[in-house]
Design an enzyme around this catalytic site. Structure first.
Site, mmCIF file in Angstrom:
data_model
loop_
_atom_site.group_PDB
_atom_site.id
_atom_site.type_symbol
_atom_site.label_atom_id
_atom_site.label_comp_id
_atom_site.label_asym_id
_atom_site.label_seq_id
_atom_site.Cartn_x
_atom_site.Cartn_y
_atom_site.Cartn_z
ATOM 1 N N GLU A 1 -10.057 -34.634 16.347
ATOM 2 C CA GLU A 1 -10.518 -33.248 16.500
ATOM 3 C C GLU A 1 -12.005 -33.243 16.862
ATOM 4 O OE1 GLU A 1 -9.103 -30.590 13.379
ATOM 5 O OE2 GLU A 1 -7.040 -30.934 14.013
ATOM 6 N N GLU B 1 -0.689 -34.457 14.790
ATOM 7 C CA GLU B 1 -0.722 -33.596 13.585
ATOM 8 C C GLU B 1 0.121 -32.368 13.878
ATOM 9 O OE1 GLU B 1 -4.461 -32.670 11.675
ATOM 10 O OE2 GLU B 1 -5.276 -34.653 12.170
#
Ligand code: AHR
Length: 516
Positions: free
Chosen positions: A196, A319
């Site tokens: 991220e 994810e």
């Protein structure tokens, strides 16, 4: 799952719409002659972050714990991992990865520093679970490791040395590893370069990340017997520009995989809703949001296809899963959530969607393995309970590494109160190497059973196994007092007759039938 434009069109062309009171059965047609793509078992991957009770308590209790363990790993977790056949485990984060300095987690445990986990609740991190503990666990349970490297707060040299430490057969890093008790290098194929990076991994812009990816990845060297599969930190759900820029500036030649994160969540600020207390409106909105991953995946893949028409780089949904409010009374920031029949349905329809993109999706990692978000198991002291999501993963095992069989069917598509479409029926099918065909069916409706008919021409017709996961209440979940409230059972609602497989699919159920 038939919500992509391509698939919806195929459905309309192949089967007329037959939903009506007079024709209650849904016809589902399998097309083995169109099967070209193998469903990678890697899409059944898991994710274990240093977050709340995922690693500490969920996997690792330490050698001196009264909880039965093998070299510090809880025995019931080892069993659950082995029973599930987890193909790949991503570690150590998540956001934690870009705060993690691997040297803190090697050497004698009593000499490792105790730090603060700044991402997740300010909890003490004693580093007792480090590189050796993770890779030994993977070996013990027969899982491939996927290590997430720290680009956000770590240096190029630190990341390069970590790879060398884990995988080099000789040299200074190998000597240090041997001094710490491991002579042979580990095999670590999957390596993520940041997590991220648009957010907790450094708040970078895609152009800056791309340049940094090129720089960091230059120094991640393959070692004899170990070829890395380099994974770029990909977009958050609807951020198509991130994918566009990375595909343009990094390109499929420099990355093996590009990740994508998508959570079934109401929003990132404010309450996300209870995991166990919700009404039917919230339930259908959860399903609508879960199904929207198909549109999101299609759009990211369309960008990848423009830059990489030969599909060299994989899309890795590393994810995904439901994200609700933490259970009342649990530690804030630890993301401990219960898991109901609703989660099971989200898992099934998401896996169905992944199957339809088997040509591009090469891995997925549900968040997370234990005690965090949409977990496989929950622990309390020496007790471990399996969740409904675990049972779906188990029921879907026949699809691993099997040939995906396209399906056309005409299930009704409804719209949730947020305006998102969702199917009343989700289905997937695959052919295993032994010739058996497995079909999984999910009835998303809370109050209506569905009759399904599947013509068997060209398919095996003997029911080898049929399992069902269902409950009387969509909010049903397993507890430490009642660990098997939601569990799989033999399914009696399938029979073959007149050249068809006929299935009576109860409301809110997931079924897998294997034919041979
Ligand atoms: O899975 C929990 C968190 O969600 C991860 O640490 C992060 O990558 C994502 O935002």
């Amino acid at each position: 799952m038939k919500l992509t434009a391509k698939a919806l069109l195929a459905t309309m062309l192949l089967t007329p719409t037959v939903i009506s009171a007079a024709t209650p059965a849904t016809t589902l047609i399998l097309h083995p002659e169109q099967a070209t793509d193998t469903i990678s078992r890697m899409i059944y991957g898991q994710f274990a972050e240093h977050l709340g009770g995922c690693v500490y308590g969920g996997i690792w209790v330490g050698e001196d714990s009264p909880i039965p363990n093998t070299r510090g790993y809880r025995n019931d977790a080892i069993k659950a991992m082995k029973d599930l056949g987890v193909p790949v485990l991503r570690w150590p984060g998540g956001c934690f990865a870009d705060d993690y300095h691997w040297r803190d987690g090697i050497g004698p445990r009593n000499k490792r520093p105790t730090l603060i986990n700044n991402n997740w609740g300010g909890t003490k991190e004693d580093n007792s679970f480090g590189t050796h503990e993770f890779l030994d666990f993977c070996e013990l349970v027969g899982t491939e490791p996927y290590v997430s490297g720290n680009m956000g707060s770590g240096t190029v040299g630190e990341m390069a040395q970590w790879v060398e430490y884990m995988t080099a057969p000789a040299g200074p890093m190998a000597d240090e590893r041997a001094a710490n008790g491991r002579l042979e290098p580990w095999r670590v194929k999957y390596f993520g370069i940041g997590n991220e990076s648009w957010g907790c991994g450094g708040n970078m812009r895609p152009e800056y990340y791309s340049d940094n990816y090129r720089r960091y990845s230059t120094y991640l060297r393959n070692q004899p017997g170990n070829t890395l599969y380099r994974i770029a930190s990909g977009a958050s759900d609807y951020d198509y520009n991130w994918t566009e820029v990375l595909m343009d500036r990094i390109g499929a030649g420099r990355m093996d995989g590009l990740s994508l994160h998508y959570y079934t969540v109401t929003g990132w600020s404010g309450p996300k809703g209870s995991a166990t207390d919700f009404d039917s409106d919230v339930y259908y909105r959860t399903i609508g949001k879960a199904v929207e991953i198909d549109t999101v995946i299609c759009k990211h893949i369309a960008i990848m296809d423009r830059f990489d028409p030969k599909k060299k780089a994989g899309l890795l949904v590393d994810e995904w899963g439901t994200w609700f409010d933490e259970e009342p009374g649990t530690i804030p920031g630890h993301l401990f959530q219960q898991n109901t029949m609703r989660d099971a349905i989200v898992a099934a329809i998401t896996l169905d969607i992944f199957h339809t993109h088997a040509d591009r999706i090469r891995m997925a990692n549900i968040a997370q393995l234990a005690n965090v978000l949409q977990a496989m198991w929950l622990t309390e002291g020496d007790k471990l309970i399996l969740t409904p999501t675990y049972h779906v993963f188990k029921m879907y095992a026949p699809h691993k590494d099997a040939l995906h069989i396209p399906i056309s069917y005409n299930a009704e598509i409804l719209t949730d109160s947020n305006g998102r479409p969702y199917p009343t029926l989700s289905a997937t099918a695959s052919k295993a190497k032994d010739g058996s065909v497995s079909i999984s069916l999910t009835n998303t409706l809370l109050d209506k059973a569905q009759e399904i008919e599947i013509p068997l021409a060209g398919l095996p017709s003997h029911i080898r196994q049929a399992d069902i996961l269902t409950a009387a209440d969509i909010k049903a979940h397993n507890t430490f007092e009642n660990p098997t409230a939601v569990t799989t059972a033999d399914f009696k609602g399938a029979k073959t007759a007149g050249g068809k497989l006929k299935v009576s699919l109860p409301a809110m159920s997931v079924v897998t039938i294997t034919l041979d």
